[in-house]
Design an enzyme around this catalytic site. Structure first.
Site, PDB file in Angstrom:
ATOM      1  N   CYS B 153       0.817  -1.214   0.000  1.00 58.20           N
ATOM      2  CA  CYS B 153       0.000   0.000   0.000  1.00 58.20           C
ATOM      3  C   CYS B 153       0.852   1.265   0.000  1.00 58.20           C
ATOM      4  CB  CYS B 153      -0.941   0.000   1.200  1.00 58.20           C
ATOM      5  SG  CYS B 153      -2.223  -1.261   1.071  1.00 58.20           S
ATOM      6  N   HIS B 154       1.805   1.354   0.940  1.00 59.89           N
ATOM      7  CA  HIS B 154       2.614   2.568   1.011  1.00 59.89           C
ATOM      8  C   HIS B 154       4.090   2.265   1.163  1.00 59.89           C
ATOM      9  CE1 HIS B 154      -1.456   3.421   2.649  1.00 59.89           C
ATOM     10  NE2 HIS B 154      -1.395   4.363   1.708  1.00 59.89           N
ATOM     11  N   GLY B 155       4.478   1.010   0.903  1.00 62.69           N
ATOM     12  CA  GLY B 155       5.907   0.672   0.849  1.00 62.69           C
ATOM     13  C   GLY B 155       6.591   0.516   2.190  1.00 62.69           C
TER      14      GLY B 155
END
Lengths: 435, 189, 309
Positions: B153-155
């Site tokens: 999703c956001h690393g």
């Protein structure tokens, strides 16, 4: 709303700010604090407040139950069981709702009988009364659908029996009744489909009742309350401000009512219901005695008293509808039964007839029970259609007081005579003038 | 208008006492209506679950549901354990172990597992950033730069001990309360 | 100063007087009727009257509470006699541990559950199949049959109902004349009687007899004095000498009546596990309400003292 001027004075800056934008505090003050109520109201006038409490209680317990209840044919019964066993305080909230429905009707019937006795339906309160009839009808529809929701044997079969009544319309227009019944059912028999739509409507109707109640209270406040003498408020000495006088009486009466409510809810939660409703609905097994809840029993007795199916249905609906015509059926020059010595007997006979019909509604429709159900059904309608109009114009009423004040204080005491409580000076500001 | 408010007679003790009693009763009714929304007895009863570890080979991981949440159970290889042990706690963005069985302890690999069972890593598979489920359970999944888990999703990158190393997630993956009923069976919750 | 006339004023006093008179008359009537006996009657299919005696239950009336020792004995009877055919699926094993019930020890119940002959269907497993596993604390107390059809096939068409709600799903009809029935109802309300289901169940369990002369008993059926129609598919579950032997510390000895009473109490708990809590709250609520109502009454009187009404 009422004819008198508003004497509300906003005290703080915030209060003034509100008053200029949305005068709700003014409304509350005028209608529920300062509002002049007759000083001679007895405890039969406390049921309005009690009924409001019942409506709010049913709404809150109902909305909370709906958080756990599953309105599907397969899961409804189990979800109610789970509420009773597993949900925190479910064992308390569920009987609160079930017993609350019975208490709601108890209060509604007492409220209605009060209206019938004291002539509260007469001009200028006809619309107030008719709104009350509509509220009663909406309550009955709500209760009927609500009872189906646990999906026990009695739930299922009560729905089957009552919805099947509409098929009697086939006698008027062939096919009409059957179409209506199938439209209600959503199928060819009562099923989970019926249950789900009844849940939706059961959730909706109480809010309709709420709206009707607002109109009902509005109509009431236009002309003010009736009172035991039937004589309207004429002077200031006839009335007291609603707060603290009527409110303190209402709260006390509410607590008496709550004692009865709590007694049933906590010691006898199953007493007003049926054992058969603890068996899951089975379309293939009919219970030996199908009986509605106690508050429907008189109408059930009337339904079964007429030998013809369509006739029975018409009689049952007519027994409720006829209430709406009472303001015009009663032809007495006198409002309150207090001053109608002969009608008083008929009134109590009517009450007895209703109680008898209730008792008979629970009995099997056989033998001597049917005979008496017919006798009392006849009297039920005769009371409205014969006694009310004819006796009203024939009877000589008792002599009536000139005003509420006169009724309370007696004829020679029009001036400010009142027994002052010890220590308080006469003419203390709290006392209403000329009392 | 009646000056009821100014009349001292009206504010007597009896009226106040009666009103207070009535108000207390009304207020006490509130709790049941609030509490009914809390998890019911059925939900509370399902608070723990037992998992058989025998089918999980070394290097493999399974995901089980517990209290409605995914739980990652990984049978780590010796190499993975080594790698996790080598990391100094000071290098970690989150130095706390986040292990309910060992609350408040520093995020060494020992503190992320149970004593005597260091090959078994049990964690709640919910990224501590915004709640996505990180990749890394199956053999074909990308495991991120630190060989553990990677949240797409956001690393966020988690290492072989499930600790956050890079990315926006603030905390290491939580370790739920669990215990070894036997060498091949754990009870979570 | 002329005294104000009380006759047409003071409606509140009138109402009170009427209420007082009505109440004392009611009490008088109730006492008279109560002496007519406290039996309730059940209506058999043929309109014949069956008298079901009222039994003294520890959980009956407004002060009633379950006796956990009795509930344990009752569970033993359920387990050894009834569970062969009847399920108790709305009750979970963990309920046997919780307060207000038999209050067994948790470890003992865990073992009991694991050894329970009727397993729980679970799955699908990784092969896609449903499988059976032993119950845990959170699982229901299942009976031997998976569904009604299996039960009927095994029981010659008869269906042994699940017993979780049986004492609430049964009751006694009162067919006495209205002038006896109505006061009886009032008395029941005042004493908090709603144990009709328990009374019926106890009567049923102890009501097996030889059929009277001339009674046609169908094959496979048994004669029972209290079952509507008098023919019941269930054979006598608890024989005359009793069915379940209790341990020494169980507080009672084996007999048909004792076994029947204990299992009825247990099933009453199964149907209404919150009874203890509910009735206790009833008392607290009543005390609070009576005090508050009294205060409100005097407050109302104080407020109205200045106004003639």
């Amino acid at each position: 709303m009422s004819s008198h001027e508003s004497s509300y004075e906003p005290k703080s800056a915030t209060a003034k700010w509100w008053d200029e934008r949305l005068p709700l505090p003014r409304l509350m003050y005028d209608q529920f604090i300062e509002f002049p109520t007759p000083r001679n109201l007895n405890y039969m006038w406390t049921f309005g407040g009690i009924l409001t409490f019942c409506l709010v209680a049913q709404l809150i317990t109902g909305i909370v139950l709906a958080m756990h209840y599953i309105p599907s044919g397969g899961e409804a019964f189990d979800s109610v069981d789970r509420i009773r066993r597993d949900v925190n305080y479910g064992w308390l909230i569920q009987p609160m709702h079930a017993v609350g429905a019975s208490m709601f009707f108890l209060a509604a019937y007492l409220h209605t009988f009060r209206g019938l006795y004291y002539g509260s339906y007469r001009a200028p309160r006809e619309i107030l009364w008719i709104l009350g009839v509509f509220i009663l009808l909406a309550m009955m529809a709500t209760a009927f659908m609500g009872y189906s929701l646990p999906w026990g044997q009695m739930s299922f079969w009560a729905v089957t029996v009552i919805t099947n009544l509409f098929s009697s319309l086939d006698q008027i227009i062939p096919g009409l009744g059957t179409s209506i019944v199938q439209w209600l059912w959503g199928g060819y028999s009562v099923s989970g489909v019926t249950l789900t739509r009844f849940f939706s409507l059961h959730y909706l109707l109480p809010f309709v009742i709420f709206g009707l109640v607002i109109l009902h209270v509005w109509a009431l406040h236009v002309c003010g309350q009736n009172n035991p003498t039937g004589i309207e408020i004429k002077t200031k000495s006839d009335s007291v401000p609603m707060y603290p006088y009527a409110i303190s009486k209402d709260v006390f009466a509410l607590f008496i009512f709550v004692i009865i409510f709590a007694w049933f809810m906590l010691f006898l939660p199953d007493y007003l219901g049926h054992a058969d409703n603890f068996v899951k609905a089975d379309p293939l097994v009919t219970p030996p005695h199908i009986v509605p809840e106690w508050y429907f029993l008189p109408f059930y007795a009337i339904l079964r008293a007429i030998p013809d199916k369509l006739g029975g249905v018409i009689a049952m609906f007519a027994s409720i509808a006829i209430l709406a015509f009472v303001p015009w059926l009663d032809r007495s020059p006198v409002r309150s039964t207090k001053y109608r010595p002969i009608y008083k007997w008929f009134f109590w006979l009517f009450v007895f007839a209703c109680l008898a019909l209730g008792y008979l509604g629970a009995k099997p429709a056989e033998g001597t029970y049917v005979f008496w159900a017919r006798v009392f059904t006849f009297y039920y309608f005769a009371h409205f259609l014969i006694v009310m109009p004819i006796l009203g114009s024939m009877e000589t009423p008792k002599s009536m007081p000139g005003s509420i004040t006169e009724a309370v204080l007696g004829k020679g005491d029009k001036s400010a005579t009142r027994s002052a409580p010890a220590g308080a000076p006469l003419g203390a500001p709290a006392a209403p003038e000329d009392r | 208008m009646t000056a009821d408010v100014e009349d001292p007679e009206r504010r007597d003790v009896l009226v106040i006492a009666a009103s207070a009693f009535a108000a207390v009763g009304a207020a006490s009714l509130i709790w049941p209506f609030v509490d009914q929304m809390n998890p019911d007895a059925g939900a509370l009863a399902l608070a723990s679950t037992e998992i058989d570890l025998t089918p999980i080979n070394e290097g493999q991981a399974i995901t089980v549901m517990w209290r409605g949440k995914p739980v990652f159970i990984r049978h780590r290889t010796a190499a993975e354990v080594e790698e996790a042990k080598k990391v100094p706690v000071d290098d970690l963005p989150d130095p706390v172990a986040r292990n309910e069985n060992n609350p408040g302890s520093p995020a060494t690999d020992e503190n992320r597992t149970l004593a005597g069972h260091e090959k078994w890593l049990v964690m709640i598979g919910i990224c501590t950033h915004l709640g996505c489920i990180p990749k890394g359970q199956s053999l074909s999944d990308t495991k991120g730069e630190y060989g553990g888990w990677f949240c797409p999703c956001h690393g966020s990158h988690y290492d072989t001990s499930g600790r956050i190393r890079k990315g926006p997630a603030p905390r290491n993956l939580d370790v739920p309360p669990y215990s070894f009923v036997s060498d091949s069976m754990i009870r979570i919750g | 100063m002329p005294q104000p006339r009380r006759k047409t004023g003071n409606a509140e006093r009138e109402t009170e007087m009427i209420m007082k008179h009505a109440f004392s008359s009611l009490c008088g009537v109730l006492v008279a009727v109560a002496s007519l006996g406290l039996t309730t009657t059940a209506n058999a299919a043929g309109g014949e009257e069956i008298h079901i005696e009222r039994h003294d239950w520890t959980y009956g009336g407004i002060k009633g509470q379950f006796d956990p020792i009795q509930l344990r004995r009752g569970f033993q009877v359920y387990q050894e006699v009834c569970s062969a055919c009847h399920g108790l699926v709305r009750v979970r094993f963990r309920n046997l541990v919780e307060p207000g019930g038999p209050e067994f020890d948790e470890e003992a119940v865990k073992t009991l559950a694991a050894d329970w002959p009727n397993q729980i269907v679970d799955g699908p497993n990784d092969e896609g199949e449903m499988f059976e596993r032993p119950p845990k604390l959170s699982d229901p107390i299942r009976g031997p049959y998976r569904n009604q059809q299996e039960a009927r096939a095994a029981q010659n068409g008869a269906y042994p109902p699940d017993l979780s709600l049986i004492t609430r799903a049964r009751g006694v009809h009162n067919d006495a004349a209205w002038y006896i029935h109505v006061p009886q109802m009032a008395l029941d309300i005042l004493t908090g009687y709603q144990e009709g289901g328990s009374d019926y169940l106890y009567a049923l369990l102890t009501g097996y007899h030889e059929p009277p002369e001339g009674f046609e008993l169908s094959e496979g059926m048994s004669y029972n004095k209290y079952f509507p129609g008098h023919q019941i598919a269930m054979g006598q579950p608890i024989p005359e000498e009793g069915a379940v032997e209790y341990q020494d510390n169980a507080g009672a000895t084996m007999s048909m009546k004792q076994n029947s009473e204990d299992v009825t109490a247990f099933l009453a708990w199964a149907a209404d596990p919150s009874l203890n809590q509910r009735k206790q709250l009833g008392w607290s609520a009543l005390v609070y309400l009576l005090i508050t109502t009294l205060l409100l009454y005097f407050a109302k009187k104080r407020i109205w003292a200045r106004v003639k009404h």
